[in-house]
Scaffold this motif. Structure first.
Motif, mmCIF file in Angstrom:
data_model
loop_
_atom_site.group_PDB
_atom_site.id
_atom_site.type_symbol
_atom_site.label_atom_id
_atom_site.label_comp_id
_atom_site.label_asym_id
_atom_site.label_seq_id
_atom_site.Cartn_x
_atom_site.Cartn_y
_atom_site.Cartn_z
ATOM 1 N N GLY A 39 44.551 -47.502 -85.902
ATOM 2 C CA GLY A 39 43.346 -47.984 -85.245
ATOM 3 C C GLY A 39 43.586 -48.275 -83.779
ATOM 4 N N HIS A 40 44.707 -48.971 -83.492
ATOM 5 C CA HIS A 40 45.095 -49.182 -82.085
ATOM 6 C C HIS A 40 45.310 -47.841 -81.393
ATOM 7 N N ALA A 41 46.133 -47.018 -82.029
ATOM 8 C CA ALA A 41 46.591 -45.792 -81.386
ATOM 9 C C ALA A 41 45.435 -44.878 -81.017
ATOM 10 N N ARG A 42 44.441 -44.758 -81.884
ATOM 11 C CA ARG A 42 43.335 -43.837 -81.584
ATOM 12 C C ARG A 42 42.606 -44.268 -80.313
ATOM 13 N N THR A 43 42.382 -45.558 -80.150
ATOM 14 C CA THR A 43 41.711 -46.047 -78.942
ATOM 15 C C THR A 43 42.501 -45.691 -77.690
ATOM 16 N N PHE A 44 43.809 -45.916 -77.721
ATOM 17 C CA PHE A 44 44.598 -45.724 -76.505
ATOM 18 C C PHE A 44 44.889 -44.250 -76.239
ATOM 19 N N VAL A 45 44.986 -43.453 -77.284
ATOM 20 C CA VAL A 45 45.156 -42.013 -77.066
ATOM 21 C C VAL A 45 43.894 -41.419 -76.457
ATOM 22 N N TRP A 46 42.725 -41.814 -76.947
ATOM 23 C CA TRP A 46 41.484 -41.290 -76.371
ATOM 24 C C TRP A 46 41.304 -41.747 -74.917
ATOM 25 N N ALA A 47 41.685 -42.977 -74.620
ATOM 26 C CA ALA A 47 41.626 -43.430 -73.229
ATOM 27 C C ALA A 47 42.537 -42.584 -72.353
ATOM 28 N N ASP A 48 43.703 -42.262 -72.885
ATOM 29 C CA ASP A 48 44.641 -41.415 -72.157
ATOM 30 C C ASP A 48 44.058 -40.016 -71.943
ATOM 31 N N VAL A 49 43.387 -39.474 -72.956
ATOM 32 C CA VAL A 49 42.742 -38.163 -72.812
ATOM 33 C C VAL A 49 41.698 -38.211 -71.691
ATOM 34 N N ALA A 50 40.883 -39.259 -71.656
ATOM 35 C CA ALA A 50 39.860 -39.378 -70.611
ATOM 36 C C ALA A 50 40.492 -39.372 -69.227
ATOM 37 N N ALA A 51 41.580 -40.135 -69.060
ATOM 38 C CA ALA A 51 42.246 -40.179 -67.755
ATOM 39 C C ALA A 51 42.835 -38.818 -67.398
ATOM 40 N N ARG A 52 43.420 -38.140 -68.379
ATOM 41 C CA ARG A 52 44.018 -36.829 -68.119
ATOM 42 C C ARG A 52 42.946 -35.793 -67.761
ATOM 43 N N VAL A 53 41.798 -35.852 -68.406
ATOM 44 C CA VAL A 53 40.723 -34.910 -68.085
ATOM 45 C C VAL A 53 40.186 -35.170 -66.681
ATOM 46 N N LEU A 54 40.056 -36.430 -66.316
ATOM 47 C CA LEU A 54 39.642 -36.751 -64.946
ATOM 48 C C LEU A 54 40.625 -36.185 -63.931
ATOM 49 N N ARG A 55 41.908 -36.306 -64.219
ATOM 50 C CA ARG A 55 42.913 -35.753 -63.307
ATOM 51 C C ARG A 55 42.845 -34.224 -63.293
ATOM 52 N N HIS A 56 42.638 -33.624 -64.445
ATOM 53 C CA HIS A 56 42.500 -32.174 -64.518
ATOM 54 C C HIS A 56 41.316 -31.696 -63.676
ATOM 55 N N GLY A 58 40.475 -32.839 -60.974
ATOM 56 C CA GLY A 58 40.786 -33.009 -59.565
ATOM 57 C C GLY A 58 40.662 -34.423 -59.057
ATOM 58 N N GLY A 59 40.408 -35.362 -59.963
ATOM 59 C CA GLY A 59 40.244 -36.745 -59.546
ATOM 60 C C GLY A 59 41.545 -37.519 -59.534
ATOM 61 N N ASP A 60 41.554 -38.580 -58.771
ATOM 62 C CA ASP A 60 42.658 -39.532 -58.768
ATOM 63 C C ASP A 60 42.223 -40.708 -59.634
ATOM 64 N N VAL A 61 43.037 -41.103 -60.568
ATOM 65 C CA VAL A 61 42.645 -42.131 -61.531
ATOM 66 C C VAL A 61 43.646 -43.274 -61.485
ATOM 67 N N ARG A 62 43.134 -44.470 -61.402
ATOM 68 C CA ARG A 62 43.974 -45.668 -61.508
ATOM 69 C C ARG A 62 43.600 -46.374 -62.802
ATOM 70 N N VAL A 63 44.567 -46.491 -63.699
ATOM 71 C CA VAL A 63 44.308 -47.038 -65.025
ATOM 72 C C VAL A 63 44.932 -48.424 -65.145
ATOM 73 N N CYS A 64 44.119 -49.364 -65.590
ATOM 74 C CA CYS A 64 44.573 -50.721 -65.871
ATOM 75 C C CYS A 64 44.378 -50.988 -67.359
ATOM 76 N N ARG A 65 45.445 -51.379 -68.048
ATOM 77 C CA ARG A 65 45.353 -51.739 -69.469
ATOM 78 C C ARG A 65 45.940 -53.133 -69.643
ATOM 79 N N ASN A 66 45.100 -54.074 -70.027
ATOM 80 C CA ASN A 66 45.532 -55.463 -70.070
ATOM 81 C C ASN A 66 46.323 -55.790 -71.337
ATOM 82 N N VAL A 67 46.932 -56.947 -71.326
ATOM 83 C CA VAL A 67 47.598 -57.509 -72.507
ATOM 84 C C VAL A 67 47.012 -58.897 -72.729
ATOM 85 N N THR A 68 46.373 -59.090 -73.880
ATOM 86 C CA THR A 68 45.761 -60.388 -74.205
ATOM 87 C C THR A 68 46.813 -61.257 -74.877
ATOM 88 N N ASP A 69 47.613 -61.942 -74.073
ATOM 89 C CA ASP A 69 48.698 -62.752 -74.631
ATOM 90 C C ASP A 69 48.355 -64.243 -74.640
#
Length: 372
Positions: A39-56, A58-69
């Protein structure tokens, strides 16, 4: 510059997402109290796909992923383990990042941790109080949230049920309205606590993400990603807090709410005891096959895991590798793959084109989707 170049705008959920300069992408990260499951992994893999497609594209992407500690569930898990909450969270985060690295998830640019942003949550609370969007009650600061469920498209009872499920206590008689939520909460004995103008306490969950996102990106985002189960109340209140403070709307131009993973028809969660751990799967299967399995169904859809789905993904990955070795390819097929990926991250169509065309087209898909 070719003014007649084809449109390379990503569309998410029907919303076009043209960007000028770096795209600001915020990913709701983990509460590090347990091992990484599908369940965790699917969310983060899809987010990674979105960032990679944006880069593909031609965009520059800055990704922030928080940690709720800073979270009650984490505190309870740390207490059971006999460990300080921050040390316990650091160990769990290490295992989480190891699993994501194995799945090909790109290292993020920013990874704020909630306990490092308490000062910003205090500033958020002060700003909301000054503008009349919050009030103080018994050492806590509460956001006026009466209108948030309506904006999220929910009825009163559904909103009450979800707020109660996520610990926002709609029946608390101390609040002015059942849909108000804590920006700052008083801490009890044994709970993490920081000084504030209202006494020792800790941030509210929704306020943590608001503060971390705004500290990283300012008043607005281009793309916000997270599990579909966070749509309400978490994301709805996160956005409402930011918009109330800054007046900038929308807080995020587009949302990637990834559908939940189920097992035997039930949402995968520790509370149901039906977890499938990433570390177990990648012990016996290629990590790229696990990644492929997680992105084969459309991102917004709920998805059922079975052992057979992983076997099918493994066979499909092998076939994709074989097709990539063929010489045939065409510019038209490569363009069609790009169009599919830009159209709401249509991985299913992109894979079908790659498998049929093979060659350079298949290699392109494998590179963009990190299936190599």
């Amino acid at each position: 510059m070719d003014l007649n170049a084809p449109d390379r705008t990503l569309r998410i959920g029907g919303r076009p997402l043209p960007v000028v300069g770096p795209a600001r992408m915020y990913v709701c990260g983990i509460t590090p109290y347990d091992a990484t499951h599908l369940g965790h992994a699917r969310t983060f893999v899809w987010a990674d796909v979105a960032a990679r497609v944006l880069r593909h594209a031609g965009g520059d992407v800055r990704v922030c992923r928080n940690v709720t500690d800073v979270d009650d569930v984490l505190n309870q898990a740390a207490d059971r383990a006999g460990s300080p909450y921050d040390s316990f969270a650091a160990v769990q985060q290490f295992y989480f990042e190891r699993d994501l690295e194995a799945l090909g998830v790109h290292t993020v640019d920013d990874q704020p941790r909630a306990h490092n942003h308490v000062r910003e949550v205090v500033a958020l609370a002060q700003g909301l109080l000054a503008s009349g969007h919050a009030y103080v009650r018994d050492g806590g600061v509460y956001f006026h949230g009466a209108g948030v469920p309506v904006r999220a498209g929910l009825g009163d009872q559904q909103a009450r049920d979800l707020l109660a499920e996520y610990g926002d206590e709609p029946e608390d008689p101390g609040k002015e309205h059942p849909f108000d939520v804590a920006v700052w909460r008083p801490s009890h004995s044994g709970e993490p606590a920081w000084p504030s103008p209202w006494g020792a306490g800790r941030p509210g969950w929704h306020a943590e993400c608001t503060a971390m996102a705004m500290t990283t990106f300012g008043p607005a985002l281009d793309l916000h990603s997270g599990g579909a189960d966070l749509r309400f109340p978490h994301h709805a209140y996160e956005a409402a807090l930011a918009e109330a403070l800054t007046g900038v709307r929308p807080f995020s131009r587009a949302w990637l709410h990834v559908g939940m993973v189920r097992r035997d028809g039930v949402k995968m969660a520790k509370s149901t005891g039906n977890l499938v751990l990433v570390s177990d799967l990648i012990r016996d299967h290629p990590a790229a096959a696990v990644r492929l399995m997680l992105i084969t169904a459309p991102w917004r859809d709920e998805w059922d895991y079975t052992a057979g789905t992983l076997d099918s993904a493994t066979a499909r990955l092998d076939a994709l590798h074989l097709s990539a070795g063929r010489r045939a390819s065409s510019a038209a097929a490569e363009a069609a793959v790009t169009r599919a990926l830009l159209d709401d991250l249509d991985v299913r169509t992109a894979l079908a084109i790659a498998e049929e065309e093979g060659g350079r087209t298949a290699r392109l898909v494998m590179r963009v989707l990190a299936l190599g």
